[in-house]
Design a protein around this motif. Structure first.
Motif, PDB file in Angstrom:
ATOM      1  N   GLN A 172      16.071   1.507   0.096  1.00 55.17           N
ATOM      2  CA  GLN A 172      14.797   2.200  -0.013  1.00 55.17           C
ATOM      3  C   GLN A 172      14.871   3.600   0.575  1.00 55.17           C
ATOM      4  N   GLY A 173      15.624   3.756   1.663  1.00 58.14           N
ATOM      5  CA  GLY A 173      15.772   5.078   2.258  1.00 58.14           C
ATOM      6  C   GLY A 173      16.420   6.077   1.315  1.00 58.14           C
ATOM      7  N   GLN A 174      17.356   5.608   0.525  1.00 56.09           N
ATOM      8  CA  GLN A 174      18.000   6.494  -0.448  1.00 56.09           C
ATOM      9  C   GLN A 174      17.080   6.774  -1.633  1.00 56.09           C
ATOM     10  N   ILE A 175      16.222   5.822  -1.955  1.00 52.32           N
ATOM     11  CA  ILE A 175      15.275   6.027  -3.053  1.00 52.32           C
ATOM     12  C   ILE A 175      14.205   7.043  -2.652  1.00 52.32           C
ATOM     13  N   ASP A 176      13.678   6.917  -1.433  1.00 51.49           N
ATOM     14  CA  ASP A 176      12.587   7.831  -1.040  1.00 51.49           C
ATOM     15  C   ASP A 176      13.090   9.109  -0.377  1.00 51.49           C
ATOM     16  N   GLY A 177      14.396   9.211  -0.184  1.00 51.35           N
ATOM     17  CA  GLY A 177      14.977  10.436   0.340  1.00 51.35           C
ATOM     18  C   GLY A 177      15.029  10.535   1.847  1.00 51.35           C
ATOM     19  N   SER A 178      14.636   9.483   2.542  1.00 51.84           N
ATOM     20  CA  SER A 178      14.647   9.525   4.006  1.00 51.84           C
ATOM     21  C   SER A 178      16.028   9.257   4.591  1.00 51.84           C
ATOM     22  N   LEU A 179      16.960   8.792   3.762  1.00 51.25           N
ATOM     23  CA  LEU A 179      18.310   8.489   4.236  1.00 51.25           C
ATOM     24  C   LEU A 179      19.332   9.024   3.246  1.00 51.25           C
ATOM     25  N   HIS A 180      20.358   9.657   3.783  1.00 54.07           N
ATOM     26  CA  HIS A 180      21.520  10.073   2.991  1.00 54.07           C
ATOM     27  C   HIS A 180      22.747   9.633   3.775  1.00 54.07           C
ATOM     28  N   ILE A 181      23.584   8.812   3.180  1.00 58.81           N
ATOM     29  CA  ILE A 181      24.699   8.219   3.895  1.00 58.81           C
ATOM     30  C   ILE A 181      25.683   9.264   4.408  1.00 58.81           C
ATOM     31  N   PHE A 182      25.693  10.451   3.813  1.00 60.38           N
ATOM     32  CA  PHE A 182      26.642  11.481   4.233  1.00 60.38           C
ATOM     33  C   PHE A 182      26.028  12.501   5.199  1.00 60.38           C
ATOM     34  N   THR A 183      24.891  12.197   5.786  1.00 58.47           N
ATOM     35  CA  THR A 183      24.329  13.064   6.816  1.00 58.47           C
ATOM     36  C   THR A 183      25.145  12.913   8.097  1.00 58.47           C
ATOM     37  N   GLY A 184      25.506  14.046   8.718  1.00 61.35           N
ATOM     38  CA  GLY A 184      26.342  14.036   9.898  1.00 61.35           C
ATOM     39  C   GLY A 184      25.615  13.592  11.152  1.00 61.35           C
ATOM     40  N   MET A 193      33.871  16.521  10.129  1.00 59.98           N
ATOM     41  CA  MET A 193      33.805  16.639   8.676  1.00 59.98           C
ATOM     42  C   MET A 193      32.434  17.141   8.238  1.00 59.98           C
ATOM     43  N   VAL A 194      31.386  16.597   8.843  1.00 63.58           N
ATOM     44  CA  VAL A 194      30.014  17.044   8.616  1.00 63.58           C
ATOM     45  C   VAL A 194      29.334  17.117   9.969  1.00 63.58           C
ATOM     46  N   ALA A 195      28.734  18.252  10.262  1.00 62.49           N
ATOM     47  CA  ALA A 195      28.110  18.458  11.569  1.00 62.49           C
ATOM     48  C   ALA A 195      26.862  17.592  11.727  1.00 62.49           C
ATOM     49  N   ALA A 196      26.506  17.328  12.951  1.00 59.60           N
ATOM     50  CA  ALA A 196      25.339  16.509  13.255  1.00 59.60           C
ATOM     51  C   ALA A 196      24.088  17.097  12.609  1.00 59.60           C
ATOM     52  N   GLY A 197      23.332  16.245  11.935  1.00 64.27           N
ATOM     53  CA  GLY A 197      22.080  16.667  11.325  1.00 64.27           C
ATOM     54  C   GLY A 197      22.224  17.367   9.993  1.00 64.27           C
ATOM     55  N   GLN A 198      23.439  17.630   9.570  1.00 67.31           N
ATOM     56  CA  GLN A 198      23.669  18.318   8.310  1.00 67.31           C
ATOM     57  C   GLN A 198      23.914  17.312   7.184  1.00 67.31           C
ATOM     58  N   THR A 199      23.425  17.637   6.006  1.00 73.61           N
ATOM     59  CA  THR A 199      23.680  16.828   4.817  1.00 73.61           C
ATOM     60  C   THR A 199      24.404  17.693   3.802  1.00 73.61           C
ATOM     61  N   PRO A 200      25.612  17.335   3.411  1.00 69.97           N
ATOM     62  CA  PRO A 200      26.363  18.172   2.468  1.00 69.97           C
ATOM     63  C   PRO A 200      25.694  18.213   1.099  1.00 69.97           C
ATOM     64  N   ASP A 201      25.926  19.297   0.382  1.00 70.17           N
ATOM     65  CA  ASP A 201      25.342  19.417  -0.946  1.00 70.17           C
ATOM     66  C   ASP A 201      26.171  18.647  -1.967  1.00 70.17           C
ATOM     67  N   ASP A 202      25.665  18.608  -3.194  1.00 70.74           N
ATOM     68  CA  ASP A 202      26.349  17.847  -4.237  1.00 70.74           C
ATOM     69  C   ASP A 202      27.738  18.390  -4.534  1.00 70.74           C
ATOM     70  N   GLY A 203      27.907  19.695  -4.403  1.00 74.79           N
ATOM     71  CA  GLY A 203      29.222  20.277  -4.651  1.00 74.79           C
ATOM     72  C   GLY A 203      30.268  19.722  -3.699  1.00 74.79           C
ATOM     73  N   PHE A 204      29.886  19.557  -2.444  1.00 67.65           N
ATOM     74  CA  PHE A 204      30.792  18.969  -1.451  1.00 67.65           C
ATOM     75  C   PHE A 204      31.170  17.552  -1.863  1.00 67.65           C
ATOM     76  N   LEU A 205      30.181  16.764  -2.256  1.00 68.58           N
ATOM     77  CA  LEU A 205      30.438  15.373  -2.614  1.00 68.58           C
ATOM     78  C   LEU A 205      31.290  15.263  -3.867  1.00 68.58           C
ATOM     79  N   LEU A 206      31.004  16.106  -4.852  1.00 67.84           N
ATOM     80  CA  LEU A 206      31.715  16.018  -6.122  1.00 67.84           C
ATOM     81  C   LEU A 206      33.162  16.498  -6.024  1.00 67.84           C
TER      82      LEU A 206
END
Length: 359
Positions: free
Chosen positions: A313-325, A335-348
């Motif tokens: 549910q967190g991923q559906i409503d946007g409150s959680l992103h598994i790659f947030t540092g 790899m990812v700083a605390a509190g930061q969420t990488p963009d799609d380009g990073f993931l892809l």
């Protein structure tokens, strides 16, 4: 010797078809011909099975307006891919889906030869005016099953059967491990690279090898249910891939990640019929229903199911992103700083393993 793929033509009724808006001109014909180039066969019960289910959903929704041709066993790469895509275009298909990453270069080349034909390529990143891509956020489903694994692995050691070292697969490995380690910080994940999408015997042998190394929970980014069957035989737990694999491991399979391509195939085909199609790169997941998680096995405790549902549910409503540092790589570097969420380009473009992965 190359075996010629089997073709199945499914015919619908008669309707007015429209070509894409790239020329601004609608070309009338009795029905829109739609072609699919499959990696393997629907009987893999994995990747190709899921695409075939999506194609069947398309036929159910728009069967009176379209004629569908499916070409099986096209393979991941090589000259056969280009030949099949070109042949589909020459047969009058005006919308062609190339359904695996390795089809990308052939789709780029053949789409340039047939500018009046629309091509869509699954999981790729190259586009053209008549070539789009489509993808699914598989990593979101892997965060859900990783959460279950973290709770239910007694050994704290998981196994991952991986196909090819492309970002899509690395992303799934990392998401699974990150989710498991949020539950159990000492969780480790052993990865075996198979360099194939579909080889039941090889997948089964790899699953046995992982279990022999002390792994007690297995997941996969390969296509056959063979690893699920091995886990059922050995009393381990596991997760299904691309389709619901519970029937292959009633006791072992805790849930499956399902690739639900039907909504995209219907939407893209309707856009071609309407003359509104444009080249795009949709990347959809749990929120859009392109990634699904099947009902949990009864052996999943209620509190574990609740934790998995919270991640979903967190991923559906946007409150959680598994790659947030904060996230560290397997060598302990940031790899990812605390509190930061990488963009799609990073993931892809992801090619780095997170802490806990042994590959």
């Amino acid at each position: 010797m190359t075996m010629l793929p089997r073709r199945t033509i499914l015919k619908g009724g008669i309707a007015l078809a429209a070509m894409p808006a790239l020329s601004g001109i609608a070309l009338g014909q009795e029905k829109l011909k739609v072609g699919f180039a499959y990696l393997a066969v629907p009987g893999d019960y994995g990747w190709t099975y899921a695409h075939d289910q999506g194609a069947n959903d398309l036929i159910k929704a728009l069967g009176d307006k379209i004629e569908v041709t499916k070409v099986e066993n096209v393979g991941e790469s090589g000259p056969n891919v280009e030949r099949v895509l070109r042949e589909l275009a020459q047969q009058g298909n005006k919308l062609i889906f190339a359904t695996t990453f390795g089809h990308m270069e052939a789709a780029v080349k053949v789409s340039a030869e047939f500018p009046d034909v629309i091509f869509e390529h699954c999981t790729g990143f190259k586009t053209a005016p008549n070539l789009g891509t489509y993808n699914a956020r598989f990593y979101e489903g892997r965060a859900v099953i990783g959460t279950i694994a973290g709770h239910m692995s007694k050994a704290g050691v998981g196994g991952y059967l991986a196909s090819f070292p492309i970002p899509e697969v690395v992303m799934g490995i990392d998401a699974f491990c990150l989710a498991a380690r949020k539950v159990n910080p000492n969780f480790t994940l052993k990865v075996i690279w198979l360099n194939t999408w579909f080889d039941p015997a090889k997948e089964a042998d790899a699953a046995r090898a992982l279990l022999d190394q002390g792994v007690d929970v297995i997941t996969q980014h390969t296509d056959s249910p063979a690893p699920v069957q091995v886990c059922e035989e050995r009393g381990a737990i596991c997760f299904g891939q691309a389709s619901d694999m519970a029937s292959f491991g009633p006791n072992a399979c805790l849930t499956s990640i399902v690739d639900n391509w039907g909504p995209h195939y219907i939407r893209a085909t309707q856009a071609v019929l309407d003359g509104t199609w444009v080249s795009a790169q949709p990347w959809e997941g749990l929120k859009e229903g392109v990634v699904l998680v099947t009902p949990y096995n009864a052996k999943v405790p209620a509190e574990v199911a609740a934790a998995a549902d919270a991640v979903k549910q967190g991923q559906i409503d946007g409150s959680l992103h598994i790659f947030t540092g904060p996230i560290k790589d397997k060598d302990g570097n940031e790899m990812v700083a605390a509190g930061q969420t990488p963009d799609d380009g990073f993931l892809l473009g992801l090619q780095t393993y997170v802490e806990g992965v042994q590959a």
